[in-house]
Write an enzyme that holds these catalytic residues in place. Sequence first.
Site, short mmCIF file in Angstrom:
data_model
loop_
_atom_site.label_atom_id
_atom_site.label_comp_id
_atom_site.label_asym_id
_atom_site.label_seq_id
_atom_site.Cartn_x
_atom_site.Cartn_y
_atom_site.Cartn_z
N GLY A 181 0.74 -1.26 0.00
CA GLY A 181 0.00 0.00 0.00
C GLY A 181 0.77 1.30 0.00
N GLY A 183 2.83 2.55 -2.30
CA GLY A 183 3.28 2.99 -3.62
C GLY A 183 2.61 4.27 -4.11
N CYS A 186 -0.51 3.51 -6.03
CA CYS A 186 -1.24 2.41 -5.42
C CYS A 186 -2.50 2.93 -4.74
CB CYS A 186 -0.31 1.78 -4.40
SG CYS A 186 -1.14 0.69 -3.29
#
Length: 346
Positions: A181, A183, A186
């Site tokens: 999570g 990124g 993301c």
Amino acid sequence: MRIEYDIKLGFKDVMIRPKRSTLKSRSEVTLDREFKFLHSPITWSGIPIMAANMDTVGTFDMAKALSSKKLFTAIHKHYSLADWNVFASNLSEDESKYIAVSTGISKQDFEKLNDILKFNTNLKFICIDVANGYSEHFTDFVRQTRKLYPSKVIIAGNVVTGEMVEELLLSGADIVKVGIGPGSVCTTRIKTGVGYPQLSAIIECADAAHGLGGQIISDGGCSIPGDIAKAFGAGADFVMLGGMLAGHDESGGKKIEKNGKTYKQFYGMSSSTAMEKHIGGVADYRASEGKTVEVPYRGEVESTVQDILGGLRSTCTYVGAKRLKELTKRTTFIRVAEQENQTYSE
Ligand code: 5GP
């Protein structure tokens, strides 16, 4: 239901405290590291920063550029066998040290991986990559791959907790990729509420991996060179970058001209853009968990690499680490309520 009350930290929650140092200049700092692995007999040396296996970042062109600086590239899994045969047959022995073949865990993925490795025996690294490394099927896949390839270096991820790092190492992984999570493109935390602040994930997972003789890659969440230094300071052996390497000549993604400025497309591998490109659309039982963005075009990746390595050398001089290896031992994080001054932007 249970609540853990320990606060977990991200890069934005800390800074590295300067320490008295005998280093006179950042030119005295070496960023090279040498690793021996838990299962593979290979010894690796280089600068442990890697391009993510995203089709906008982990390209053959990126690998050529980064390997010349001793940096690593996890090549995305969407090149064909024919593409691989041309690329890998032109690699020097030295260049092939800095490249991983990525794979998912489907039957077709495995067959393609086997074909790529059969025809290109000079490739030494396999990156088994799924968004959620917590499934039993994933661990079985790692075990099966290790059995077939006893001497390759196997990277497996992604997970964020120590017990799963241990399980993957014991199942045959040499290096575990850490990050769920964080990124830049993301949306997992938005769509699912699942995640783990990256700095704490690194600290906890590095501890678990090092206890067994394995390594970790911090994957995702670095948006400035200082974040990379914090990831190494927290105990990461390697740091993987997506967004920081996007937007260059060597990056994939379309070039876009808009209002007299040039941009390049960058998207998550679970975004609807990627799913439409590679599997003909988003399946109706799942949601896209990635963004599609346009990042300013930044020319050749070489100058970005220089900026990153310069920053990291400077961190090392601030804490008196002559070698990158010493950075984590010399790191004291302070918890903070501020980061950089944002009055002006360049
Ligand atoms: P960045 O360096 O851009 O912050 O993060 C790069 C990492 O984000 C990748 O290596 C990968 O682990 C993760 N990532 C890439 N695409 C997606 C996506 O579509 N969804 C999610 N959840 N993560 C992604």
